[in-house]
Design a protein around this motif. Structure first.
Motif, PDB file in Angstrom:
ATOM      1  N   SER A  61      -7.387 -37.768  52.185  1.00 45.00           N
ATOM      2  CA  SER A  61      -6.113 -38.473  52.069  1.00 45.00           C
ATOM      3  C   SER A  61      -5.413 -38.116  50.763  1.00 45.00           C
ATOM      4  O   SER A  61      -5.734 -38.665  49.708  1.00 45.00           O
ATOM      5  N   PRO A  62      -4.442 -37.191  50.822  1.00 43.21           N
ATOM      6  CA  PRO A  62      -3.641 -36.920  49.630  1.00 43.21           C
ATOM      7  C   PRO A  62      -2.965 -38.180  49.091  1.00 43.21           C
ATOM      8  O   PRO A  62      -2.821 -38.330  47.871  1.00 43.21           O
ATOM      9  N   ILE A  63      -2.576 -39.094  49.978  1.00 46.56           N
ATOM     10  CA  ILE A  63      -1.959 -40.344  49.525  1.00 46.56           C
ATOM     11  C   ILE A  63      -2.927 -41.118  48.648  1.00 46.56           C
ATOM     12  O   ILE A  63      -2.568 -41.600  47.564  1.00 46.56           O
ATOM     13  N   ARG A  80      -5.484 -39.996  46.964  1.00 42.10           N
ATOM     14  CA  ARG A  80      -5.776 -39.287  45.716  1.00 42.10           C
ATOM     15  C   ARG A  80      -4.660 -39.464  44.695  1.00 42.10           C
ATOM     16  O   ARG A  80      -4.908 -39.486  43.488  1.00 42.10           O
ATOM     17  N   GLN A  81      -3.429 -39.607  45.165  1.00 43.62           N
ATOM     18  CA  GLN A  81      -2.280 -39.717  44.267  1.00 43.62           C
ATOM     19  C   GLN A  81      -1.876 -41.170  43.999  1.00 43.62           C
ATOM     20  O   GLN A  81      -0.960 -41.420  43.224  1.00 43.62           O
ATOM     21  N   PHE A  82      -2.573 -42.101  44.622  1.00 42.85           N
ATOM     22  CA  PHE A  82      -2.138 -43.498  44.589  1.00 42.85           C
ATOM     23  C   PHE A  82      -2.308 -44.111  43.203  1.00 42.85           C
ATOM     24  O   PHE A  82      -3.350 -43.981  42.565  1.00 42.85           O
ATOM     25  N   LYS A  83      -1.249 -44.794  42.764  1.00 45.05           N
ATOM     26  CA  LYS A  83      -1.269 -45.507  41.485  1.00 45.05           C
ATOM     27  C   LYS A  83      -0.605 -46.862  41.698  1.00 45.05           C
ATOM     28  O   LYS A  83       0.321 -46.993  42.489  1.00 45.05           O
ATOM     29  N   ALA A 143       3.042 -47.863  47.308  1.00 44.37           N
ATOM     30  CA  ALA A 143       3.874 -46.655  47.261  1.00 44.37           C
ATOM     31  C   ALA A 143       4.675 -46.606  48.558  1.00 44.37           C
ATOM     32  O   ALA A 143       4.267 -47.175  49.574  1.00 44.37           O
ATOM     33  N   TYR A 174       6.797 -44.221  51.442  1.00 43.94           N
ATOM     34  CA  TYR A 174       6.993 -42.899  52.034  1.00 43.94           C
ATOM     35  C   TYR A 174       7.910 -43.034  53.245  1.00 43.94           C
ATOM     36  O   TYR A 174       7.748 -43.966  54.035  1.00 43.94           O
ATOM     37  N   GLN A 186      -1.395 -32.284  57.033  1.00 43.47           N
ATOM     38  CA  GLN A 186      -2.436 -32.283  56.008  1.00 43.47           C
ATOM     39  C   GLN A 186      -3.630 -33.161  56.384  1.00 43.47           C
ATOM     40  O   GLN A 186      -4.538 -33.354  55.585  1.00 43.47           O
ATOM     41  N   ASP A 197      -3.980 -36.349  56.692  1.00 46.12           N
ATOM     42  CA  ASP A 197      -4.132 -37.498  55.802  1.00 46.12           C
ATOM     43  C   ASP A 197      -4.520 -38.736  56.622  1.00 46.12           C
ATOM     44  O   ASP A 197      -3.753 -39.198  57.467  1.00 46.12           O
TER      45      ASP A 197
END
Length: 334
Positions: A107-109, A111-114, A118, A120, A132, A134
């Motif tokens: 899951s690119p989401i 991995r990038q989650f802060k 978020a 999209y 991808q 995800d």
């Protein structure tokens, strides 16, 4: 004498064979080649091919059920786009992802989650899920459209009986090994899941996997998958050609699984495809899959479906087997 018989007689007189009324696959060659290939995989291999020129189908274990893994994300993307066409969503409509939405594994989401959330647009979630693979994007889209049963109903309404989407990624991935899936009201703890998986008694883990390999849920037959792709290639699933073109572009540009079907096609070919991959535990791989629409450099197009379940071969050998299936398919085209 009918014209075709007169032609046959004339060709026979000069020592030539009459051409077939329609092109077809070299079936004996495929039967022999795929049987030999399956033995090398140390697993169960399912293959289905449809030539999009004359729509002739050939299959190996074509009516047997195989676990799809992430292959389901392609019909999911079609179901989302159908709801866009029905006016329930817009491609640029924002969808909020919270920490509780984050799913297991790729899951690119995630991995990038802060932070705690978020946003999209639907368009990007489709790209992430179908292009991808995800898992967070797939689970969130599935939830947004009404659940897995909505995708299965779409398939049934379209005449596809042998594909079934039944659970979210966060549910079925742990259940493959006899563990409890994650609910929507809890944060997915992948480290805990992996620790629980390692701690399982190997006999229980192997027994659960053996049952999962026979499970009809989240599974498909090669022939049903091929018919689904045939309809997509013909533009039958979506009313708006722009939506078909958008999704085709997404899955054609995917960088996942390039060592599988794509590696077996001639240089210059284009493959619009969706892969699936399960974990390997106790030396047994749950699934290594790739299904797609291949366009050869000369413009010839065909559907190819490859499902490999329960293989004891390592990852490079499994991927090479799917690539070899693609080479056999190209050589068998008439």
């Amino acid at each position: 004498m009918p014209a075709r018989l007169r032609l046959a007689a004339a060709l026979a007189f000069v020592g030539l064979a009459i051409p077939p009324a329609f092109a077809d696959w070299d079936r004996p060659s495929l039967d022999k080649g795929i049987a030999k290939l399956e033995r090398r995989t140390e697993g169960r291999l399912g293959v289905a091919l449809i030539d999009l020129k004359d729509h002739k189908l050939w299959s190996w274990r074509g009516a047997e059920t195989f676990p799809m893994q992430s292959v389901f994300k392609l019909p999911l993307a079609v179901a989302v786009l159908q709801q866009v066409e029905a006016g329930k969503f817009k491609l640029d409509q924002p969808i909020t992802i919270t920490r509780k939405d984050l799913s297991l594994f790729n899951s690119p989401i995630a991995r990038q989650f802060k932070g705690e959330s978020a946003t999209y647009p639907v368009r990007d979630l489709i790209r992430l899920a179908a292009g991808q693979s995800d898992n967070t994007a797939a689970d969130r889209l599935m939830r947004e459209i009404g659940g897995p049963q909505v995708v299965t109903k779409m398939l049934r309404d379209g005449g596809i009986e042998g594909m079934s989407i039944d659970r979210y990624e966060r549910q079925f991935q742990p259940e493959i090994y006899g563990l409890k899936g994650f609910g929507w009201n809890e944060v997915v703890d992948e480290q805990r899941f992996r620790a629980d998986l390692r701690a399982l008694n190997p006999e229980l883990r192997i027994a659960a996997l053996a049952a999962a390999l026979k499970d009809k849920r989240d599974a498909a037959t090669p022939e049903a998958s091929a018919r689904f792709l045939e309809g997509f290639a013909e533009g039958n699933w979506l009313r708006n050609p722009a939506h078909t073109a958008f999704l085709t572009k997404v899955i054609s540009e995917s960088k996942i699984g390039t060592g599988r079907l794509k590696a077996g096609l001639p240089p210059g070919s284009v493959l619009a495809h969706r892969t699936g991959l399960g974990l390997t535990t106790d030396g047994i791989n749950h699934a290594t899959n790739d299904i797609g629409i291949a366009t050869l450099p000369d413009g010839r197009r065909f559907v190819i479906v490859t499902y490999l379940a329960g293989s004891r071969a390592d990852a490079p050998k499994r991927e090479a087997a799917l690539a070899e299936a693609a080479r056999l398919a190209v050589s068998a085209l008439r």
